[in-house]
Motif scaffolding. Structure first.
Motif, mmCIF file in Angstrom:
data_model
loop_
_atom_site.group_PDB
_atom_site.id
_atom_site.type_symbol
_atom_site.label_atom_id
_atom_site.label_comp_id
_atom_site.label_asym_id
_atom_site.label_seq_id
_atom_site.Cartn_x
_atom_site.Cartn_y
_atom_site.Cartn_z
ATOM 1 N N ALA A 143 2.192 -0.286 10.633
ATOM 2 C CA ALA A 143 1.444 -0.844 9.804
ATOM 3 C C ALA A 143 1.758 -2.136 9.791
ATOM 4 C CB ALA A 143 1.796 -0.286 8.469
ATOM 5 N N ALA A 144 3.014 -2.474 10.290
ATOM 6 C CA ALA A 144 3.338 -3.911 10.375
ATOM 7 C C ALA A 144 2.769 -4.698 11.756
ATOM 8 C CB ALA A 144 4.921 -4.151 10.451
ATOM 9 N N SER A 145 2.823 -3.565 12.728
ATOM 10 C CA SER A 145 2.133 -4.305 13.956
ATOM 11 C C SER A 145 0.689 -4.466 13.729
ATOM 12 C CB SER A 145 2.359 -3.370 15.064
ATOM 13 O OG SER A 145 1.569 -3.494 15.908
ATOM 14 N N ALA A 203 1.743 -12.058 6.726
ATOM 15 C CA ALA A 203 0.385 -11.515 6.838
ATOM 16 C C ALA A 203 0.489 -10.277 5.994
ATOM 17 C CB ALA A 203 0.294 -10.790 8.230
ATOM 18 N N LEU A 204 1.614 -9.364 5.950
ATOM 19 C CA LEU A 204 1.470 -8.206 4.940
ATOM 20 C C LEU A 204 1.261 -8.703 3.524
ATOM 21 C CD1 LEU A 204 4.677 -6.643 6.567
ATOM 22 C CD2 LEU A 204 2.457 -5.766 6.120
ATOM 23 N N GLU A 205 1.686 -9.987 2.950
ATOM 24 C CA GLU A 205 1.697 -10.345 1.552
ATOM 25 C C GLU A 205 0.139 -10.797 1.597
ATOM 26 O OE1 GLU A 205 5.770 -11.975 -0.378
ATOM 27 O OE2 GLU A 205 5.222 -12.998 1.719
ATOM 28 N N ALA A 206 -0.439 -11.336 2.367
ATOM 29 C CA ALA A 206 -1.700 -11.788 2.220
ATOM 30 C C ALA A 206 -2.853 -10.736 2.414
ATOM 31 C CB ALA A 206 -2.029 -12.819 3.344
ATOM 32 N N ALA A 245 -3.961 19.360 -6.371
ATOM 33 C CA ALA A 245 -2.844 18.392 -6.346
ATOM 34 C C ALA A 245 -2.108 18.232 -7.754
ATOM 35 C CB ALA A 245 -3.278 17.104 -5.575
ATOM 36 N N SER A 246 -1.164 17.870 -7.770
ATOM 37 C CA SER A 246 -0.419 17.865 -9.172
ATOM 38 C C SER A 246 -0.916 16.433 -9.871
ATOM 39 C CB SER A 246 1.025 17.695 -9.010
ATOM 40 O OG SER A 246 1.398 16.600 -8.259
ATOM 41 N N SER A 247 -1.662 15.618 -9.349
ATOM 42 C CA SER A 247 -2.355 14.515 -9.836
ATOM 43 C C SER A 247 -3.495 14.121 -8.914
ATOM 44 C CB SER A 247 -1.486 13.290 -10.117
ATOM 45 O OG SER A 247 -1.943 12.020 -10.338
ATOM 46 N N LYS A 248 -4.510 13.195 -9.278
ATOM 47 C CA LYS A 248 -5.409 12.896 -8.425
ATOM 48 C C LYS A 248 -5.539 11.180 -8.687
ATOM 49 C CE LYS A 248 -8.934 16.396 -7.743
ATOM 50 N NZ LYS A 248 -10.244 16.902 -7.857
ATOM 51 N N GLU A 249 -4.584 10.742 -9.273
ATOM 52 C CA GLU A 249 -4.512 9.173 -9.620
ATOM 53 C C GLU A 249 -3.572 8.509 -8.451
ATOM 54 O OE1 GLU A 249 -3.061 8.073 -13.530
ATOM 55 O OE2 GLU A 249 -4.520 9.715 -14.350
ATOM 56 N N SER A 250 -3.899 7.264 -8.128
ATOM 57 C CA SER A 250 -3.164 6.658 -7.321
ATOM 58 C C SER A 250 -2.919 5.174 -7.614
ATOM 59 C CB SER A 250 -4.039 6.203 -5.686
ATOM 60 O OG SER A 250 -4.094 7.727 -5.173
ATOM 61 N N VAL A 251 -1.931 4.530 -7.531
ATOM 62 C CA VAL A 251 -1.549 3.162 -7.953
ATOM 63 C C VAL A 251 -1.903 2.354 -6.595
ATOM 64 C CG1 VAL A 251 0.123 1.335 -8.905
ATOM 65 C CG2 VAL A 251 -0.143 3.850 -9.719
ATOM 66 N N ILE A 252 -2.412 1.046 -6.811
ATOM 67 C CA ILE A 252 -2.635 0.146 -5.523
ATOM 68 C C ILE A 252 -1.515 -0.980 -5.861
ATOM 69 C CG2 ILE A 252 -4.111 -1.419 -4.232
ATOM 70 C CD1 ILE A 252 -5.301 1.907 -4.440
ATOM 71 N N LEU A 253 -0.710 -0.808 -4.619
ATOM 72 C CA LEU A 253 0.286 -1.983 -4.463
ATOM 73 C C LEU A 253 -0.179 -3.079 -3.427
ATOM 74 C CD1 LEU A 253 3.290 0.562 -4.777
ATOM 75 C CD2 LEU A 253 2.146 -0.311 -6.702
ATOM 76 N N GLN A 254 0.742 -3.995 -3.463
ATOM 77 C CA GLN A 254 0.717 -5.137 -2.561
ATOM 78 C C GLN A 254 2.111 -5.586 -2.166
ATOM 79 O OE1 GLN A 254 -1.559 -8.571 -3.642
ATOM 80 N NE2 GLN A 254 -1.801 -9.014 -1.297
ATOM 81 N N PRO A 255 2.565 -6.005 -0.918
ATOM 82 C CA PRO A 255 3.859 -6.344 -0.569
ATOM 83 C C PRO A 255 4.054 -7.798 -1.159
ATOM 84 C CG PRO A 255 2.828 -5.402 1.303
ATOM 85 C CD PRO A 255 1.546 -5.529 0.421
ATOM 86 N N ASP A 256 5.021 -7.976 -1.820
ATOM 87 C CA ASP A 256 5.614 -9.166 -2.683
ATOM 88 C C ASP A 256 7.155 -9.258 -2.600
ATOM 89 O OD1 ASP A 256 6.244 -11.202 -4.168
ATOM 90 O OD2 ASP A 256 4.961 -10.480 -5.777
ATOM 91 N N GLY A 289 12.017 -4.071 -5.196
ATOM 92 C CA GLY A 289 11.247 -3.192 -4.056
ATOM 93 C C GLY A 289 10.357 -3.692 -3.359
ATOM 94 N N GLY A 290 10.122 -5.047 -3.409
ATOM 95 C CA GLY A 290 8.971 -5.454 -2.471
ATOM 96 C C GLY A 290 7.686 -5.027 -2.722
ATOM 97 N N MET A 291 7.338 -4.546 -3.744
ATOM 98 C CA MET A 291 5.878 -4.212 -4.158
ATOM 99 C C MET A 291 5.389 -4.620 -5.495
ATOM 100 S SD MET A 291 4.816 -2.695 -1.193
ATOM 101 C CE MET A 291 3.574 -1.718 -1.236
ATOM 102 N N LYS A 292 4.213 -5.120 -5.584
ATOM 103 C CA LYS A 292 3.784 -5.418 -6.869
ATOM 104 C C LYS A 292 2.290 -4.590 -7.314
ATOM 105 C CE LYS A 292 0.862 -9.400 -5.575
ATOM 106 N NZ LYS A 292 0.710 -11.030 -5.734
ATOM 107 N N VAL A 293 2.087 -4.190 -8.439
ATOM 108 C CA VAL A 293 0.894 -3.256 -8.700
ATOM 109 C C VAL A 293 -0.294 -4.347 -8.928
ATOM 110 C CG1 VAL A 293 -0.264 -1.960 -10.560
ATOM 111 C CG2 VAL A 293 2.176 -1.841 -10.098
ATOM 112 N N VAL A 294 -1.492 -4.142 -8.087
ATOM 113 C CA VAL A 294 -2.784 -4.838 -8.300
ATOM 114 C C VAL A 294 -3.637 -4.084 -8.719
ATOM 115 C CG1 VAL A 294 -2.111 -6.492 -6.282
ATOM 116 C CG2 VAL A 294 -3.237 -4.191 -5.808
ATOM 117 N N ARG A 295 -3.749 -2.881 -8.924
ATOM 118 C CA ARG A 295 -4.555 -1.845 -9.896
ATOM 119 C C ARG A 295 -3.445 -0.702 -10.440
ATOM 120 N NH1 ARG A 295 -10.205 0.909 -7.774
ATOM 121 N NH2 ARG A 295 -8.722 2.656 -7.220
ATOM 122 N N GLU A 296 -3.751 -0.419 -11.540
ATOM 123 C CA GLU A 296 -3.126 0.435 -12.261
ATOM 124 C C GLU A 296 -3.379 1.984 -11.793
ATOM 125 O OE1 GLU A 296 -0.418 0.075 -14.218
ATOM 126 O OE2 GLU A 296 -0.331 -2.064 -14.267
ATOM 127 N N ALA A 297 -2.555 2.991 -12.184
ATOM 128 C CA ALA A 297 -2.888 4.218 -11.952
ATOM 129 C C ALA A 297 -4.417 4.583 -12.255
ATOM 130 C CB ALA A 297 -1.968 5.414 -12.558
#
Length: 420
Positions: A253-255, A288-291, A383-394, A399-407
């Motif tokens: 992913a970083a590459s 680039a990851l944060e952007a 699946a035990s859940s169908k929800e996902s949280v969208i995160l962004q590096p920060d 932990g280096g991740m912030k929430v940009v869309r809730e579950a």
């Protein structure tokens, strides 16, 4: 394993070795199937007043940083549980084996530990879990809570991924790209993915979402040993894709993100939950990851603003002051907590055999150890859940991740059935 012809041959060879090894290690623990003090039935994996649990992890391969966090979180759970009196009067013990994301080491590690443990709180690697699935479902019947989210693992009452499977997670990821990042009907989307169960199950989600949303998928298959994504970026840029999904490891992913930024290929890139590690924010790829990089995740991040999450962060920092926090801590803690909850329910039913623990997990619904998404373990086919949280590096976030869309479970994910 549903993968390439070569991988199928390898899987067949591993399966044959596994059958032979299984025949030589089928003997039960000396304490097997006898009533313990207090009338609680016990079996394999319980010796004296100790419940032995297995951990098959990656501390030296492609997921080394995450594997370390998952394992240490589980060791912390065991330490705290034992300090509080254990479960049913029994103390918990973990036996850890590092397979280094090597298939032969993973299978041999399982073969070694399976006769000795009640179950597994961790097994990293969808292809490796799939390689031993027949044995788990057949002779062993030991509960396995893998750090692997391939839908090919569904259907077994003994193997229970926690959270949305990769196909569902990818559907939610592309839904985010369409709602928030300008991807639209008629566009092409790139998908870089590991060969094998993980990447190919994620690709299934891309293909399904593309069909529903009128997109075209440009596929780029890679191996776990491929670390330079220059060729993939060149191909995707030439194809004119408007966004990219990556189902691989943190290095890949970083590459991908770094090469895309260097080449002025300015499109949003989103990864599955295991395609990021906060250590990347200390590399040249950090800006680039944060952007321009996002991650779909089966729970809130380790830095979540909940009381239980804050306590875990404080406890983990105290136990491992030199180690960084990442979402492996959440995955490890959640799996150990779920296994612990099954043990407590099995104890209440006075049956701490493998069968008793398996049955106990299937009664658990609405389980949430503090990271925002309730898990329902009652139907092994789902699946035990169908929800996902969208995160962004920060780099400034715990932990280096912030929430940009809730579950959220997208409408497409809600109507999707893995394997259908």
């Amino acid at each position: 394993m549903r993968t390439t012809h070569t991988a199928r041959l390898a899987a067949g060879a591993l399966a044959a070795l596994l059958v032979l090894a299984g025949c030589s290690s089928k003997a039960k623990d000396d304490d097997g199937d006898k009533g313990a003090a207090g009338g609680v039935k016990t079996g394999e994996g319980i010796s004296g007043k100790t419940i032995n649990l297995g951990v098959l992890t990656d501390m030296s391969g492609v997921y080394a940083t995450l594997g370390k966090s998952v394992t240490q979180a589980q060791q912390l759970y065991v330490k705290q549980t034992n300090a509080a009196g254990g479960v049913c009067g029994y103390k918990l013990a973990l036996t850890v084996r590092d397979h280094g994301y090597d298939p032969q080491k993973a299978v041999s590690g399982y073969t070694e530990l399976a006769p000795k443990v009640l179950g597994f709180t961790q097994f990293i690697g969808s292809p490796f879990v799939a390689a031993v699935k027949q044995r788990i479902d057949g002779q062993d019947k030991a509960l396995v809570l893998p750090q692997a989210w391939s839908a090919t693992l569904l259907g077994s009452p003994y193997i229970r991924p926690i959270g949305s499977t990769y196909d569902i997670e990818t559907i939610n990821a592309i839904d985010f790209l369409m709602k928030e990042k300008g991807l639209k009907k008629g566009d092409s989307i790139g998908h870089v993915y590991f060969e094998g169960d993980y990447g190919e199950n994620a690709l299934t989600g891309s293909r399904y979402m593309a069909k529903q949303a009128g997109l075209k998928v440009v596929e780029q298959k890679i191996k776990p040993t491929d670390n330079d994504m220059t060729g993939q970026v060149v191909a995707l840029k030439k194809a004119g894709v408007k966004a990219v999904v990556i189902s691989a490891g943190p290095r890949q992913a970083a590459s991908l993100v770094g090469v895309a930024a260097a080449g002025k290929f300015n499109v949003p890139i989103i990864g599955n939950n295991s395609a990021f590690a906060p250590q990347l924010l200390a590399t040249a790829a950090a800006p680039a990851l944060e952007a321009n990089y996002y991650v779909a995740n089966p729970s809130l991040p380790v830095g979540a603003d909940t009381p239980k999450a804050k306590k875990l962060v404080a406890d983990y920092k105290a136990a491992y002051p030199k180690d960084s926090l990442d979402n492996g801590v959440v995955a490890g803690w959640t799996a150990a907590s779920a296994f612990g909850e099954a043990l407590k329910k099995a104890c209440a039913a006075k049956d701490l055999t493998r069968e008793g623990v398996d049955k106990a997990l299937l009664t658990i619904k609405g389980f949430d150890p503090g990271f925002g998404i309730p898990q329902d373990f009652t139907d092994p086919k789902s699946a035990s859940s169908k929800e996902s949280v969208i995160l962004q590096p920060d780099k400034n976030a715990v932990g280096g991740m912030k929430v940009v869309r809730e579950a959220e479970a997208s409408s497409v994910a809600q109507g999707y059935t893995p394997g259908a």
